[in-house]
Design a protein around this motif. Structure first.
Motif, PDB file in Angstrom:
ATOM      1  N   GLN A 216       0.844  -1.201   0.000  1.00 37.69           N
ATOM      2  CA  GLN A 216       0.000   0.000   0.000  1.00 37.69           C
ATOM      3  C   GLN A 216       0.886   1.261   0.000  1.00 37.69           C
ATOM      4  O   GLN A 216       0.769   2.138   0.841  1.00 37.69           O
ATOM      5  CB  GLN A 216      -0.947  -0.016   1.204  1.00 37.69           C
ATOM      6  CG  GLN A 216      -1.911  -1.213   1.172  1.00 37.69           C
ATOM      7  CD  GLN A 216      -2.734  -1.353   2.442  1.00 37.69           C
ATOM      8  OE1 GLN A 216      -2.248  -1.886   3.435  1.00 37.69           O
ATOM      9  NE2 GLN A 216      -3.958  -0.866   2.429  1.00 37.69           N
ATOM     10  N   LEU A 217       1.734   1.342  -1.029  1.00 39.00           N
ATOM     11  CA  LEU A 217       2.780   2.364  -1.040  1.00 39.00           C
ATOM     12  C   LEU A 217       2.253   3.781  -1.228  1.00 39.00           C
ATOM     13  O   LEU A 217       2.845   4.737  -0.733  1.00 39.00           O
ATOM     14  CB  LEU A 217       3.809   2.043  -2.130  1.00 39.00           C
ATOM     15  CG  LEU A 217       4.724   0.848  -1.829  1.00 39.00           C
ATOM     16  CD1 LEU A 217       5.624   0.560  -3.021  1.00 39.00           C
ATOM     17  CD2 LEU A 217       5.562   1.079  -0.573  1.00 39.00           C
ATOM     18  N   GLY A 218       1.179   3.938  -1.984  1.00 40.76           N
ATOM     19  CA  GLY A 218       0.643   5.285  -2.186  1.00 40.76           C
ATOM     20  C   GLY A 218       1.564   6.126  -3.049  1.00 40.76           C
ATOM     21  O   GLY A 218       2.040   5.675  -4.087  1.00 40.76           O
ATOM     22  N   LEU A 219       1.829   7.359  -2.640  1.00 38.44           N
ATOM     23  CA  LEU A 219       2.661   8.279  -3.422  1.00 38.44           C
ATOM     24  C   LEU A 219       3.977   8.551  -2.706  1.00 38.44           C
ATOM     25  O   LEU A 219       4.020   8.608  -1.477  1.00 38.44           O
ATOM     26  CB  LEU A 219       1.914   9.590  -3.660  1.00 38.44           C
ATOM     27  CG  LEU A 219       0.628   9.456  -4.487  1.00 38.44           C
ATOM     28  CD1 LEU A 219      -0.113  10.790  -4.548  1.00 38.44           C
ATOM     29  CD2 LEU A 219       0.932   8.944  -5.896  1.00 38.44           C
ATOM     30  N   PRO A 220       5.065   8.716  -3.459  1.00 37.70           N
ATOM     31  CA  PRO A 220       6.386   8.884  -2.843  1.00 37.70           C
ATOM     32  C   PRO A 220       6.595  10.289  -2.283  1.00 37.70           C
ATOM     33  O   PRO A 220       5.982  11.258  -2.729  1.00 37.70           O
ATOM     34  CB  PRO A 220       7.344   8.621  -4.007  1.00 37.70           C
ATOM     35  CG  PRO A 220       6.578   9.063  -5.216  1.00 37.70           C
ATOM     36  CD  PRO A 220       5.136   8.702  -4.929  1.00 37.70           C
ATOM     37  N   ASP A 221       7.515  10.384  -1.306  1.00 35.21           N
ATOM     38  CA  ASP A 221       7.964  11.693  -0.810  1.00 35.21           C
ATOM     39  C   ASP A 221       9.022  12.272  -1.732  1.00 35.21           C
ATOM     40  O   ASP A 221       9.012  13.470  -2.036  1.00 35.21           O
ATOM     41  CB  ASP A 221       8.551  11.551   0.601  1.00 35.21           C
ATOM     42  CG  ASP A 221       7.492  11.304   1.656  1.00 35.21           C
ATOM     43  OD1 ASP A 221       6.354  11.776   1.482  1.00 35.21           O
ATOM     44  OD2 ASP A 221       7.807  10.635   2.655  1.00 35.21           O
ATOM     45  N   THR A 222       9.956  11.409  -2.166  1.00 32.71           N
ATOM     46  CA  THR A 222      11.047  11.867  -3.035  1.00 32.71           C
ATOM     47  C   THR A 222      11.294  10.836  -4.129  1.00 32.71           C
ATOM     48  O   THR A 222      10.995   9.647  -3.982  1.00 32.71           O
ATOM     49  CB  THR A 222      12.363  12.064  -2.251  1.00 32.71           C
ATOM     50  OG1 THR A 222      12.811  10.795  -1.738  1.00 32.71           O
ATOM     51  CG2 THR A 222      12.191  13.047  -1.105  1.00 32.71           C
ATOM     52  N   VAL A 223      11.846  11.321  -5.246  1.00 33.82           N
ATOM     53  CA  VAL A 223      12.241  10.456  -6.357  1.00 33.82           C
ATOM     54  C   VAL A 223      13.574  10.984  -6.893  1.00 33.82           C
ATOM     55  O   VAL A 223      13.732  12.184  -7.117  1.00 33.82           O
ATOM     56  CB  VAL A 223      11.200  10.452  -7.499  1.00 33.82           C
ATOM     57  CG1 VAL A 223      11.589   9.426  -8.559  1.00 33.82           C
ATOM     58  CG2 VAL A 223       9.798  10.184  -6.977  1.00 33.82           C
ATOM     59  N   GLU A 224      14.525  10.069  -7.103  1.00 33.87           N
ATOM     60  CA  GLU A 224      15.837  10.458  -7.622  1.00 33.87           C
ATOM     61  C   GLU A 224      16.246   9.483  -8.716  1.00 33.87           C
ATOM     62  O   GLU A 224      16.157   8.267  -8.536  1.00 33.87           O
ATOM     63  CB  GLU A 224      16.880  10.451  -6.507  1.00 33.87           C
ATOM     64  CG  GLU A 224      18.226  11.006  -6.920  1.00 33.87           C
ATOM     65  CD  GLU A 224      19.166  11.227  -5.745  1.00 33.87           C
ATOM     66  OE1 GLU A 224      20.182  11.935  -5.930  1.00 33.87           O
ATOM     67  OE2 GLU A 224      18.871  10.713  -4.647  1.00 33.87           O
ATOM     68  N   ALA A 225      16.715  10.020  -9.847  1.00 37.09           N
ATOM     69  CA  ALA A 225      17.025   9.187 -11.009  1.00 37.09           C
ATOM     70  C   ALA A 225      18.470   9.363 -11.459  1.00 37.09           C
ATOM     71  O   ALA A 225      19.014  10.471 -11.444  1.00 37.09           O
ATOM     72  CB  ALA A 225      16.083   9.539 -12.158  1.00 37.09           C
ATOM     73  N   ARG A 226      19.063   8.222 -11.856  1.00 35.03           N
ATOM     74  CA  ARG A 226      20.341   8.207 -12.567  1.00 35.03           C
ATOM     75  C   ARG A 226      20.053   7.621 -13.941  1.00 35.03           C
ATOM     76  O   ARG A 226      19.240   6.717 -14.064  1.00 35.03           O
ATOM     77  CB  ARG A 226      21.353   7.331 -11.836  1.00 35.03           C
ATOM     78  CG  ARG A 226      21.820   7.887 -10.494  1.00 35.03           C
ATOM     79  CD  ARG A 226      22.405   6.782  -9.617  1.00 35.03           C
ATOM     80  NE  ARG A 226      21.342   6.053  -8.937  1.00 35.03           N
ATOM     81  CZ  ARG A 226      21.513   4.874  -8.342  1.00 35.03           C
ATOM     82  NH1 ARG A 226      22.683   4.278  -8.398  1.00 35.03           N
ATOM     83  NH2 ARG A 226      20.504   4.292  -7.725  1.00 35.03           N
ATOM     84  N   SER A 227      20.769   8.109 -14.957  1.00 35.65           N
ATOM     85  CA  SER A 227      20.448   7.638 -16.307  1.00 35.65           C
ATOM     86  C   SER A 227      21.604   7.863 -17.260  1.00 35.65           C
ATOM     87  O   SER A 227      22.637   8.436 -16.890  1.00 35.65           O
ATOM     88  CB  SER A 227      19.200   8.355 -16.842  1.00 35.65           C
ATOM     89  OG  SER A 227      19.520   9.683 -17.220  1.00 35.65           O
TER      90      SER A 227
END
Length: 390
Positions: A216-227
């Motif tokens: 039941q994760l819902g929505l994240p507080d933070t998101v960080e991407a490497r690419s």
């Protein structure tokens, strides 16, 4: 049917128990087999004309490229039609929120096309996680072999003629006009930002689903991407994206890490074994559930020796007659389908925030109440699209 070829053809087969009265597709060649399978169905090119003309329609299946999902689904729902829509449910976060709002207002039966949600194995893993079989879960790893189409490209400069069987203007839909090129369709649109959502949008609504539902994760507080690097036209050749989700009830905060383009979690997590093309690891403090595909059908609990015998928790989630049958039953006053838009719009929003972080090229903090990235008004262009006039 809105979209009669490709995945639309699969979906047509899935709902073939019902009276299919109309098929809409902008590409006569792509939809040819669908037209042939249901010769009595009326043919359309423009879904707006189909919805306005077919007064007896009860339900609609949307199987278009990502950029057209919301326009078709919202119009249908506002007319009181039940909707099955392919994954990812929408192209932009704002569209996911609109889909949820309209579905609730018009009390229609809905389902997203993440078929694994209806598998017995998926529902069993959800029960195992919630029963605490692997303990507290603080990290989930999810990966895919996508992209299996070109990414990291610049826009083509060639302008070949539009095939006579294709309405290119309608295919473009709400996106800014650009000349036709076969680099975009019928399959490779997935990698172009104007039309698709990359590897993440293509597979995360499948590969995340079991863990996302269970926790039941819902929505994240933070998101960080490497690419592999920023590209304004297409998604990256590879990416690794970290989502941090807040605690919920008795569950501690959880991190979900996404891998695509050949990137994978450490092999140490599965004792040096080989990873399958798609899968996930739900890592608890007592054990790990290893899903060996985009669905849970071949799941294993690790370490295998420790979980050779364990106490099976009771069944708490109803089993499904099948993803399409579940939705069709909901259309006919049965219980709501379980990947209805209340659930699947949240999953879609969480997934799409990874693309926002990718395109900004930095860590984002998500203000879910305000539907904005904190301190980054430049992110708004990746949250809400502009619609081409007409």
């Amino acid at each position: 049917m809105i979209g009669g070829g490709g995945k639309g053809l699969d979906n047509l087969k899935g709902v073939s128990s019902e009276n299919i009265i109309a098929i809409c597709d902008v590409d006569e060649m792509r939809a040819a087999e669908g037209f042939k399978r249901v010769p009595q169905a009326k043919r359309y090119r423009d879904f707006r004309k189909m919805l306005e003309s077919e007064k007896s329609l009860d339900a609609v299946v949307v199987s278009t490229p990502d950029h057209t999902h919301a326009m078709a689904a919202v119009m249908a729902m506002k007319m009181g039609k039940h909707v099955y829509c392919e994954k990812p449910l929408t192209h932009f976060v704002s569209e996911a929120r609109l889909m949820r709002k309209v579905a609730r207002e018009h009390k229609v039966a809905t389902q997203m096309g993440n078929q694994g949600h209806s598998y017995d194995s998926t529902r069993r893993v959800v029960e195992l996680v919630r029963a605490g079989v692997v303990g507290d879960v603080r990290h989930v790893h999810v990966w895919t072999d996508r992209p299996i189409w070109p990414q990291g490209l610049d826009r083509p400069t060639e302008t070949p003629p539009v095939p006579a069987t294709l309405d290119w203007d309608l295919w473009l839909g709400r996106t800014p006009y650009r000349p036709y090129n076969p680099a975009y369709l019928p399959f490779n649109w997935r990698g172009w930002w104007d039309f698709g959502t990359g590897a993440l949008g293509d597979m995360a609504c499948h590969c995340w689903d079991t863990a996302y539902w269970a926790l039941q994760l819902g929505l994240p507080d933070t998101v960080e991407a490497r690419s592999s690097g920023v590209n304004s036209e297409t998604a990256r050749k590879w990416s690794i994206i970290d989502y941090q989700f807040p605690a919920y009830k008795s569950r501690p905060p959880a991190k979900l890490t996404w891998y695509d383009g050949g990137k994978l979690p450490s092999a140490d997590l599965i004792s040096g074994a080989q990873y399958p093309k798609n899968g996930s690891l739900i890592v608890g403090d007592k054990g790990t559930i290893f899903l060996k595909d985009w669905n849970a059908d071949r799941f294993q609990i690790l370490p295998a020796e420790k979980f050779k015998e364990y106490k099976q928790p009771p069944q708490t989630i109803p089993r499904s007659a099948g993803h399409y049958k579940e939705w069709i039953a909901a259309c006919k006053d049965g219980p709501p389908a379980m990947s209805n838009f209340d659930y699947s719009t949240l999953l879609t929003e969480a997934v799409l925030l990874g693309n926002v972080a990718l395109r900004l090229g930095r860590k984002i903090e998500w203000d879910a109440v305000g539907m904005r990235v904190k301190g980054a008004p430049e992110a708004d262009q990746y949250l809400k699209p502009e619609y081409r006039k007409g």
